[in-house]
Design a protein around this motif. Structure first.
Motif, short mmCIF file in Angstrom:
data_model
loop_
_atom_site.label_atom_id
_atom_site.label_comp_id
_atom_site.label_asym_id
_atom_site.label_seq_id
_atom_site.Cartn_x
_atom_site.Cartn_y
_atom_site.Cartn_z
N LYS A 79 9.09 182.93 16.42
CA LYS A 79 8.84 183.05 14.78
C LYS A 79 8.26 183.41 14.53
N ASN A 112 17.67 183.93 20.35
CA ASN A 112 16.01 184.30 19.91
C ASN A 112 14.88 184.50 20.27
N ARG A 151 -2.35 177.35 9.13
CA ARG A 151 -1.15 178.20 8.58
C ARG A 151 -0.53 179.55 8.73
N ALA A 191 10.21 186.46 14.14
CA ALA A 191 11.21 186.62 13.41
C ALA A 191 10.08 186.22 11.46
N PRO A 229 11.29 181.98 7.78
CA PRO A 229 11.53 182.09 9.57
C PRO A 229 12.88 181.07 9.63
N CYS A 230 13.96 180.49 10.17
CA CYS A 230 14.54 179.87 10.21
C CYS A 230 15.12 179.53 12.23
N1 UDP Z 1 10.80 178.70 13.92
C1 UDP Z 1 11.82 180.36 14.09
N2 UDP Z 1 11.57 180.44 15.64
C2 UDP Z 1 11.08 179.93 16.35
C3 UDP Z 1 10.94 178.69 16.25
C4 UDP Z 1 10.25 178.68 15.27
O1 UDP Z 1 11.99 180.88 13.10
O2 UDP Z 1 11.67 180.01 17.83
C5 UDP Z 1 10.72 178.59 12.97
C6 UDP Z 1 11.38 177.58 12.10
O3 UDP Z 1 12.60 177.88 11.47
C7 UDP Z 1 9.99 177.44 11.28
C8 UDP Z 1 9.05 177.21 11.36
O4 UDP Z 1 9.33 178.07 12.54
O5 UDP Z 1 10.85 177.61 9.47
C9 UDP Z 1 8.34 176.52 12.13
O6 UDP Z 1 8.95 176.05 12.95
P1 UDP Z 1 8.28 174.47 13.28
O7 UDP Z 1 8.21 173.52 12.26
O8 UDP Z 1 9.43 173.84 14.44
O9 UDP Z 1 6.52 174.86 13.72
P2 UDP Z 1 5.73 173.23 13.60
O10 UDP Z 1 5.93 173.22 12.10
O11 UDP Z 1 5.24 172.14 14.33
O12 UDP Z 1 4.71 174.58 13.84
#
Ligand code: UDP
Ligand code: MG
Length: 317
Positions: A76, A73, A159, A79, A8-9
């Protein structure tokens, strides 16, 4: 046999090149070692930067690279769902694009999956170093509360980074709810899972997409989605208040009959009224959260909408 890697990006232009470099080495090694094919499914979650352009470029350079781009958007969770749905692999990995999930760990995951014959190997952070103190504190509290309230067990530090076999993925896809809380979903579907622990790694570039408000919402979604204990709490509180008020009424009536003492002081009465209405509002609020979730689910809106995929790209050419 095939390995699908889902990424997911959301606005990840800063890290995508480094990410691809690291990931590709690992995936090539896995392909060779276990004689697998591979596909990479990047899900562009409505990015406003150059993410989509980079993904198009990747696809043009190597057909193993696929992408799905959302119309906006969707988060995640959506996604990941889209990625899982598009995946064809017998093995499926979900990995973040920011290199916080070390691609190298995939080798260990694969080895453990084959050796122990489990359906899922998932990563778990042992530390939260590099995270704001207050955020870690609230995260810990959340996991404690979840553990107490819900039957669905969610490990602290778990995770979304995990390797799964097809049957688990199919199980997850059957849960087509709109309010997706994947940590709960992974745990709810069951299947034998082994944990790999690793130390927290800071983001390579870009910024985290999680504001405190988002995390708060996420925590509430998790609790509402996986336990109805708050409702039990509301009715328990109601019952306690009822018993207390009956005792109070009896006390006042008996005192009046025995001593003819008129009840004095409306200040205390006002306090009681305020307290009771506060409790009522709290309970209505809790019930409201569940109703709101039901409302959203009942509408059965799609979890995500696609604007473009690699297939469209082919037709253009
Ligand atoms: N991501 C996404 N949609 C969103 C927020 C995040 O696809 O609305 C993706 C983001 O690109 C990354 C992953 O989810 O690959 C984790 O996001 P982030 O690093 O911001 O979260 P954290 O690692 O802080 O939990
Ligand atoms: Mg991250």
């Amino acid at each position: 046999m095939k390995l699908s890697v889902i990424i997911p990006c959301f606005n990840e232009e800063d890290v995508l090149y480094d990410f691809r470099k690291e990931l590709e080495v690992v995936v090539e090694e896995i392909k060779e070692k276990y004689s697998l094919d591979a596909e990479y499914i990047f899900v562009d979650d409505g990015s406003s930067d150059k993410t989509l352009e980079i993904l198009r470029e990747y696809h043009n350079s190597n057909k193993e690279y696929k992408y799905i781009s959302f119309s906006r958007n969707f988060g995640k969770e959506a996604a990941m769902y889209a990625g899982l749905k598009a995946s064809k692999g017998d093995y499926v990995v979900i990995i973040d694009a920011d290199l916080q999930d070390p691609p190298k760990l995939m080798l260990d995951m694969m080895a453990i999956m084959e050796k122990e014959n489990v359906n899922c190997v998932a990563a778990k952070r042992t530390t939260r170093s590099g995270e704001p103190v207050l955020r870690s504190f609230f995260a810990r509290c959340f996991y404690k509360i979840m553990d107490k309230l819900s039957d669905t067990k969610i490990a602290d530090g778990a995770r979304d980074y995990r390797l799964m076999r097809r049957k688990m993925v199919d199980g997850i896809l059957e849960m087509s709810e709109v309010n997706r809380f994947s940590k709960g979903i992974f745990s709810w579907v069951g299947y034998s899972t082994k944990w790999i622990e690793y130390e927290n790694i800071k983001r390579k570039g870009g910024k985290t997409k999680w504001s405190f408000k988002n995390l708060w919402r996420y925590a509430i979604d998790g609790i509402i989605g996986y336990t109805t204990s708050p409702l039990l709490f509301a009715s328990g509180l109601g019952l306690c208040m009822f018993v207390l008020s009956v005792i109070g009424i009896l006390f006042v009536v008996i005192r009046k009959l025995m001593y003819g003492d008129p009840t004095s002081g409306w200040a205390s009465t006002v306090c009681i009224i305020l307290f009771v209405s506060g409790v009522q509002l709290l309970c209505i609020g809790i019930i409201g959260e569940y109703i709101a979730k039901t409302y959203i689910e009942v509408k059965k809106r799609p979890i995500y909408l696609i604007e473009e995929t690699d297939e469209d790209n082919k037709e253009d050419k």
